[in-house]
Design a protein around this motif. Structure first.
Motif, PDB file in Angstrom:
ATOM      1  N   ALA A 392       0.834  -1.204   0.000  1.00 28.07           N
ATOM      2  CA  ALA A 392       0.000   0.000   0.000  1.00 28.07           C
ATOM      3  C   ALA A 392       0.870   1.256   0.000  1.00 28.07           C
ATOM      4  CB  ALA A 392      -0.916   0.004   1.211  1.00 28.07           C
ATOM      5  N   ALA A 393       0.399   2.287  -0.674  1.00 28.99           N
ATOM      6  CA  ALA A 393       1.152   3.543  -0.737  1.00 28.99           C
ATOM      7  C   ALA A 393       1.288   4.166   0.645  1.00 28.99           C
ATOM      8  CB  ALA A 393       0.466   4.509  -1.696  1.00 28.99           C
ATOM      9  N   ILE A 394       0.270   4.012   1.452  1.00 29.06           N
ATOM     10  CA  ILE A 394       0.297   4.502   2.831  1.00 29.06           C
ATOM     11  C   ILE A 394       0.241   3.289   3.756  1.00 29.06           C
ATOM     12  CG2 ILE A 394      -0.864   5.892   4.577  1.00 29.06           C
ATOM     13  CD1 ILE A 394      -2.049   7.574   2.354  1.00 29.06           C
ATOM     14  N   LYS A 395       1.238   3.168   4.630  1.00 28.08           N
ATOM     15  CA  LYS A 395       1.237   2.090   5.610  1.00 28.08           C
ATOM     16  C   LYS A 395       0.532   2.587   6.858  1.00 28.08           C
ATOM     17  CE  LYS A 395       5.597   0.025   4.062  1.00 28.08           C
ATOM     18  NZ  LYS A 395       6.978  -0.359   4.458  1.00 28.08           N
ATOM     19  N   TRP A 396      -0.518   1.900   7.254  1.00 29.55           N
ATOM     20  CA  TRP A 396      -1.281   2.370   8.401  1.00 29.55           C
ATOM     21  C   TRP A 396      -1.730   1.194   9.267  1.00 29.55           C
ATOM     22  CZ3 TRP A 396      -6.036   0.144   8.329  1.00 29.55           C
ATOM     23  CH2 TRP A 396      -6.553  -0.239   7.093  1.00 29.55           C
ATOM     24  N   VAL A 397      -2.007   1.514  10.508  1.00 35.03           N
ATOM     25  CA  VAL A 397      -2.592   0.563  11.439  1.00 35.03           C
ATOM     26  C   VAL A 397      -3.496   1.340  12.386  1.00 35.03           C
ATOM     27  CG1 VAL A 397      -0.543   0.730  12.923  1.00 35.03           C
ATOM     28  CG2 VAL A 397      -2.142  -1.151  13.252  1.00 35.03           C
ATOM     29  N   VAL A 398      -4.697   0.837  12.595  1.00 32.26           N
ATOM     30  CA  VAL A 398      -5.614   1.404  13.583  1.00 32.26           C
ATOM     31  C   VAL A 398      -6.136   0.246  14.421  1.00 32.26           C
ATOM     32  CG1 VAL A 398      -6.295   3.375  12.162  1.00 32.26           C
ATOM     33  CG2 VAL A 398      -7.609   1.246  12.033  1.00 32.26           C
ATOM     34  N   GLY A 399      -6.536   0.551  15.644  1.00 32.78           N
ATOM     35  CA  GLY A 399      -7.018  -0.529  16.478  1.00 32.78           C
ATOM     36  C   GLY A 399      -7.539  -0.064  17.816  1.00 32.78           C
ATOM     37  N   GLY A 400      -7.939  -1.021  18.603  1.00 40.46           N
ATOM     38  CA  GLY A 400      -8.437  -0.754  19.947  1.00 40.46           C
ATOM     39  C   GLY A 400      -7.893  -1.780  20.916  1.00 40.46           C
ATOM     40  N   TYR A 401      -7.814  -1.401  22.183  1.00 40.58           N
ATOM     41  CA  TYR A 401      -7.253  -2.280  23.203  1.00 40.58           C
ATOM     42  C   TYR A 401      -8.061  -2.137  24.484  1.00 40.58           C
ATOM     43  CZ  TYR A 401      -3.803  -4.427  26.343  1.00 40.58           C
ATOM     44  OH  TYR A 401      -3.176  -5.218  27.270  1.00 40.58           O
ATOM     45  N   TYR A 402      -8.449  -3.283  25.048  1.00 39.01           N
ATOM     46  CA  TYR A 402      -9.158  -3.294  26.323  1.00 39.01           C
ATOM     47  C   TYR A 402      -8.371  -4.151  27.301  1.00 39.01           C
ATOM     48  CZ  TYR A 402     -12.586  -4.250  29.961  1.00 39.01           C
ATOM     49  OH  TYR A 402     -13.203  -4.363  31.178  1.00 39.01           O
ATOM     50  N   PHE A 403      -8.220  -3.647  28.519  1.00 33.42           N
ATOM     51  CA  PHE A 403      -7.470  -4.362  29.546  1.00 33.42           C
ATOM     52  C   PHE A 403      -8.215  -4.259  30.869  1.00 33.42           C
ATOM     53  CE2 PHE A 403      -4.330  -4.365  32.994  1.00 33.42           C
ATOM     54  CZ  PHE A 403      -3.682  -5.567  32.752  1.00 33.42           C
ATOM     55  N   ARG A 404      -8.366  -5.390  31.534  1.00 39.41           N
ATOM     56  CA  ARG A 404      -9.024  -5.424  32.833  1.00 39.41           C
ATOM     57  C   ARG A 404      -8.190  -6.307  33.762  1.00 39.41           C
ATOM     58  NH1 ARG A 404     -14.178  -4.587  34.989  1.00 39.41           N
ATOM     59  NH2 ARG A 404     -14.678  -5.907  36.789  1.00 39.41           N
ATOM     60  N   ALA A 405      -7.915  -5.816  34.959  1.00 37.56           N
ATOM     61  CA  ALA A 405      -7.083  -6.572  35.894  1.00 37.56           C
ATOM     62  C   ALA A 405      -7.603  -6.420  37.306  1.00 37.56           C
ATOM     63  CB  ALA A 405      -5.632  -6.097  35.812  1.00 37.56           C
ATOM     64  N   ASN A 406      -7.367  -7.446  38.085  1.00 36.88           N
ATOM     65  CA  ASN A 406      -7.688  -7.432  39.514  1.00 36.88           C
ATOM     66  C   ASN A 406      -6.469  -7.990  40.248  1.00 36.88           C
ATOM     67  OD1 ASN A 406      -8.724  -7.534  42.076  1.00 36.88           O
ATOM     68  ND2 ASN A 406     -10.378  -8.960  41.622  1.00 36.88           N
ATOM     69  N   ALA A 407      -5.770  -7.105  40.954  1.00 33.64           N
ATOM     70  CA  ALA A 407      -4.575  -7.497  41.700  1.00 33.64           C
ATOM     71  C   ALA A 407      -4.846  -7.232  43.173  1.00 33.64           C
ATOM     72  CB  ALA A 407      -3.364  -6.694  41.224  1.00 33.64           C
ATOM     73  N   ARG A 408      -4.626  -8.244  44.016  1.00 37.39           N
ATOM     74  CA  ARG A 408      -5.043  -8.056  45.402  1.00 37.39           C
ATOM     75  C   ARG A 408      -4.114  -8.745  46.394  1.00 37.39           C
ATOM     76  NH1 ARG A 408      -8.481 -12.482  47.160  1.00 37.39           N
ATOM     77  NH2 ARG A 408      -8.718 -14.031  45.506  1.00 37.39           N
ATOM     78  N   TYR A 409      -4.130  -8.192  47.579  1.00 38.12           N
ATOM     79  CA  TYR A 409      -3.515  -8.803  48.750  1.00 38.12           C
ATOM     80  C   TYR A 409      -4.622  -9.472  49.565  1.00 38.12           C
ATOM     81  CZ  TYR A 409       1.080  -6.413  48.616  1.00 38.12           C
ATOM     82  OH  TYR A 409       2.341  -5.974  48.296  1.00 38.12           O
ATOM     83  N   PRO A 410      -4.754 -10.796  49.547  1.00 29.29           N
ATOM     84  CA  PRO A 410      -5.651 -11.432  50.519  1.00 29.29           C
ATOM     85  C   PRO A 410      -5.186 -11.133  51.943  1.00 29.29           C
ATOM     86  CG  PRO A 410      -5.120 -12.949  48.743  1.00 29.29           C
ATOM     87  CD  PRO A 410      -4.221 -11.757  48.578  1.00 29.29           C
ATOM     88  N   ASP A 440      -9.502  -0.902  34.860  1.00 31.69           N
ATOM     89  CA  ASP A 440     -10.242  -1.004  33.602  1.00 31.69           C
ATOM     90  C   ASP A 440      -9.685   0.042  32.655  1.00 31.69           C
ATOM     91  OD1 ASP A 440     -12.822  -2.826  33.496  1.00 31.69           O
ATOM     92  OD2 ASP A 440     -12.633  -2.100  35.558  1.00 31.69           O
ATOM     93  N   SER A 441      -9.110  -0.414  31.539  1.00 30.86           N
ATOM     94  CA  SER A 441      -8.462   0.501  30.603  1.00 30.86           C
ATOM     95  C   SER A 441      -8.959   0.235  29.189  1.00 30.86           C
ATOM     96  CB  SER A 441      -6.944   0.325  30.664  1.00 30.86           C
ATOM     97  OG  SER A 441      -6.294   1.191  29.769  1.00 30.86           O
ATOM     98  N   LEU A 442      -9.323   1.303  28.495  1.00 35.31           N
ATOM     99  CA  LEU A 442      -9.794   1.213  27.118  1.00 35.31           C
ATOM    100  C   LEU A 442      -9.077   2.273  26.301  1.00 35.31           C
ATOM    101  CD1 LEU A 442     -11.810  -0.077  25.100  1.00 35.31           C
ATOM    102  CD2 LEU A 442     -13.422   1.737  25.719  1.00 35.31           C
TER     103      LEU A 442
END
Length: 763
Positions: A392-410, A440-442
């Motif tokens: 392609a004459a123009i090299k491109w990338v588009v996208g989305g990212y979702y990240f969810r985490a639960n980190a804890r000290y019992p 929660d990250s989007l």
């Protein structure tokens, strides 16, 4: 700063022009058309029909005197590209280079990538690139240098001290990668790629025995299960009969691995000519006491502890024997499809881990403070990428990212005894903290490269991230000697949202087919959050790093020499710095820093038999403003006075050696039915400070690794190897541990001299 940037641009232009018009050998190399090495010889290419979205362009073999250097393929811009055509500073180590240099895990990467340091505190990995890093350890406190494995982000620092297994190559991307990789890549990222399975049955088996009665084995087998399905299995394990040191209190070994096992399996499904899927499972379990810490050499513990004790640097003297137990695992699925007009990639992943640790918190034989804690982490991520088609004459990338985490000290239990008990009436004998940090990250991202005129290209990219951090179910309860309890921190849940726009702008010029120059401006950020380990600290804010970089990538002398140069200038604001209060570790803001330097990497195929690699980096980092830092001052009676609001303004940034140098060479001796390969690697570090107050310093040191390997034509091999042959005692973690108004220096060390024999077989 502008003058420095203008000077860098001018230097790139002048050097690039000179290289592009240099006589004889250089000109001959420059007139060759851009082609790729054969697929079987490429470094970083993938067997067994890789997905269209990740396939490098193929072409006829490149002519080269003496064979030349193999092409290196990287995915620094979410697509497979020749390293020499990517306007980003990237250090790459292939599987063979890692093995030859004695690099067996993440913590050894500094040997292969100048400017990289990976600290280890109690089983937490703290990667640092170009002086950007953090040493804070608690649930949800992610390092500002991200680690990816097969495209999956590993958020938990307890999961990142991995031993390498089934590695294809490791890429170290330097500088903020805030557009294509997002948050928590302020300083850069480490990208690990494992091998793809092939349909042809193949395998590799190695077993090693070394000093300290260490036994290590690894096995890899791959093959086709049907016409369109291939799978592999990689397993490795390590046990030690002796430790590097002894706990003088009880005579038991420390710095000893009881077991460290890992298994990984990748399944490749070819679902059609344009569609493929990769399903990956992994699991690891380790039990060891590599977290053995002692009172720092030359210091004594504060009263009522101490005094200093004898023994080697790997010996400790603690009434509570240290131990770490860690289990982790995950599954990921990558789908790739080529629609001709657009390529699509989807990466879905889930991971979880459980980490447990016991250790003596005063590091002495006097019964005082003992820590017993458990940390549990789980994460889910989903990334979707749309990429431009090949050509392609123009090299491109588009996208989305979702990240969810639960980190804890019992639970985090700190036990107190005798004079070390908290000064309450009656004194506290146990403090228990429970907390969790949820994330929660989007984000959405896009980047495009346009060729304005022949050879001149512009790249622009944006990413917008919205992240919600929640401190959940946090509380602290103190238990007194009479059994009564006091609520030190009531049950609390609170949240904050952090939104940020980051970007990339780069201009590159292809002076010849073998000379690329570039300048770039990048912004990266690391999200704010909470401190689950120190509940009284407020939420900390995001840090932001603006990076200005100029670089030159060249292939010289008929592509027998690869020389890459880069200079950088960082404007680093709201730096997230480790903060320790009453024994708990967290993050605080308030610092501003400037970091600048330059680096050079050269690889030369000197002869058909001799390959030479050299990497050098110079770094200068300084806190321009740090008015409220933890500052330690030695006490005549032992330990340190702790000032929680001192000034570190003007001090050198942590983990920022002025100079690092690595030199690696390999020499091949052909035999009638095999070959002998000689390898040697030397790494030099000029030293650095561990804390912003610049009190504790790692002196300069050098590491020497070497190996001799015999390989037969039938796949058998025998290797004799030695690592850290100079037996340097290098701190894997060092610093002052505050206990209220006083503190003690505690140190633990990387491995001493190790050596052994490895037998291998492959088919």
């Amino acid at each position: 700063m502008r003058n420095m940037l203008y000077s860098s641009v001018s230097a790139v232009a002048v050097l690039g022009t000179w290289l592009g018009t240099a006589p004889a050998a250089l000109a001959a190399a420059g007139t060759q058309s851009e082609t790729a090495a054969p697929a079987a010889a490429q470094v970083g290419t993938m067997p067994a029909s890789p997905p269209a979205a990740a396939t490098p362009e193929t072409a006829e073999p490149r002519p080269s005197a003496g064979g030349g250097l193999e092409e290196i393929v990287v995915t620094a811009q979410k697509r497979s590209e020749n390293l020499q055509r990517v306007p980003i500073s990237v250090s790459v180590a292939t599987a063979s280079e890692l093995k030859a240099s004695g690099i067996s895990g993440v913590q050894d990467l500094k040997i292969a990538a100048p400017g990289v340091e990976v600290q280890n505190q109690n089983g937490y990995a703290f990667p640092v690139i170009r002086g950007v890093g953090s040493k804070a350890a608690a649930p949800g406190l992610e390092p500002p240098v991200a680690i990816y494995v097969d495209g999956v982000y590993y958020a938990t620092a307890t999961s990142n001290l991995m031993s390498f297994n089934n590695i294809q190559q490791v890429e170290v991307l330097k500088g903020p990668q805030g557009t294509l990789f997002g948050r928590n890549a302020t300083g850069g990222l480490i990208q690990i790629t494992t091998r793809d399975p092939s349909r042809d049955l193949s395998g590799e088996f190695n077993v090693s025995y070394g000093n300290y009665e260490s036994l290590k084995g690894d096995a890899y087998i791959s093959g086709g299960l049907s016409d369109n399905v291939a799978a592999d299995l990689a397993v490795n394990g390590t046990v030690m009969g002796d430790g590097y040191g002894t706990n003088l209190f009880n005579g038991r070994d420390v710095y000893k691995i009881e077991h460290d096992i890992a298994a990984r399996s990748k399944w490749l499904f070819e679902l059609g000519d344009d569609t493929s899927a990769r399903l990956i499972f992994d699991y690891g379990s380790t039990r060891h006491n590599m977290n053995a810490a002692r009172i720092g050499i030359g210091t004594i513990a504060p009263p009522p502890f101490g005094p200093a004790y004898a023994g080697s640097k790997w010996d400790i003297n603690a009434d509570e024997h240290p131990l770490i137990r860690n289990r982790q695992g995950g599954v990921s699925l990558r789908l790739d499809h080529d629609f001709e007009f657009v390529k699509i990639a989807s990466i879905t992943a889930y991971r979880r881990s459980k980490y447990e640790i016991d250790f003596d918190f005063d590091y002495t034989p006097t019964r005082g403070r003992v820590v017993d804690l458990e940390q549990k982490d789980s994460q889910f991520s989903q990334e979707l990428q749309f990429l431009s088609p090949d050509g392609a004459a123009i090299k491109w990338v588009v996208g989305g990212y979702y990240f969810r985490a639960n980190a804890r000290y019992p639970f985090v239990n700190i036990s107190f005894a005798g004079p070390a008990a908290l000064p309450t009436m009656p004194p506290t004998v146990l403090s228990t903290t429970k907390s969790a940090q949820k994330n929660d990250s989007l984000s959405g991202f896009g980047q495009a490269t346009i060729e304005l005129v022949e050879g001149l290209s512009v790249t622009g990219g944006l990413r917008y991230t919205s992240e919600k951090r929640t401190l959940a179910d946090a509380s602290q309860v103190n238990t007194r000697a009479d059994g009564s309890t006091v609520i030190a921190f009531p049950l609390t849940t609170r949240s904050r949202r952090f939104d940020k726009l980051t970007w990339r702008l780069a201009v590159d010029y292809q002076f010849t087919s073998d000379v690329l120059g570039y300048v770039s401006y990048n912004r990266g950020f690391k999200s704010g959050g909470y401190n689950p380990n120190v509940l009284i600290l407020p939420a900390f804010l995001p840090e932001v790093l603006d990076s200005y970089e100029a670089g030159l990538k060249t292939s010289l002398f008929d592509r027998n020499v690869r020389l890459n140069l880069a200079s950088f200038y960082y404007d680093y604001s709201n730096v997230q710095v480790q903060r320790t209060i009453s024994g708990g570790t967290g993050i605080a803001n308030g610092a501003k820093a400037t970091i600048y330097g330059f680096e050079a990497e050269i690889e030369a195929q000197v002869t058909d038999a001799l390959n030479l690699r050299i990497g050098y980096q110079y770094t200068n980092g300084e806190y321009d403003s740090f008015p409220s830092s933890v500052v330690a001052t030695p006490r005549p009676a032992g330990g340190f006075f702790i000032n929680n609001s001192g000034s570190a303004t003007g001090n050198t940034t942590i983990l920022s050696p002025k100079s690092t140098l690595s030199v690696a060479g390999s020499y091949e001796i052909p035999l009638e039915r095999g070959r002998i390969v000689l390898n040697s690697t030397y790494y030099y570090n000029s030293g650095y400070y561990h804390e912003p107050d610049n009190v504790v310093r790692q002196p300069s040191y050098g590491l020497l690794n070497a190996s001799v390997r015999w390989e037969s034509d039938q796949g058998m091999s025998i290797s004799v190897w030695g690592n850290n042959l100079t037996n340097e005692a290098v701190a894997s973690y060092d610093g002052i541990q505050p206990f209220g108004a006083t503190g003690a220096r505690r140190t633990n060390y990387a491995p001493p001299r190790t050596y052994g024999l490895t037998l291998g077989y492959s088919f």
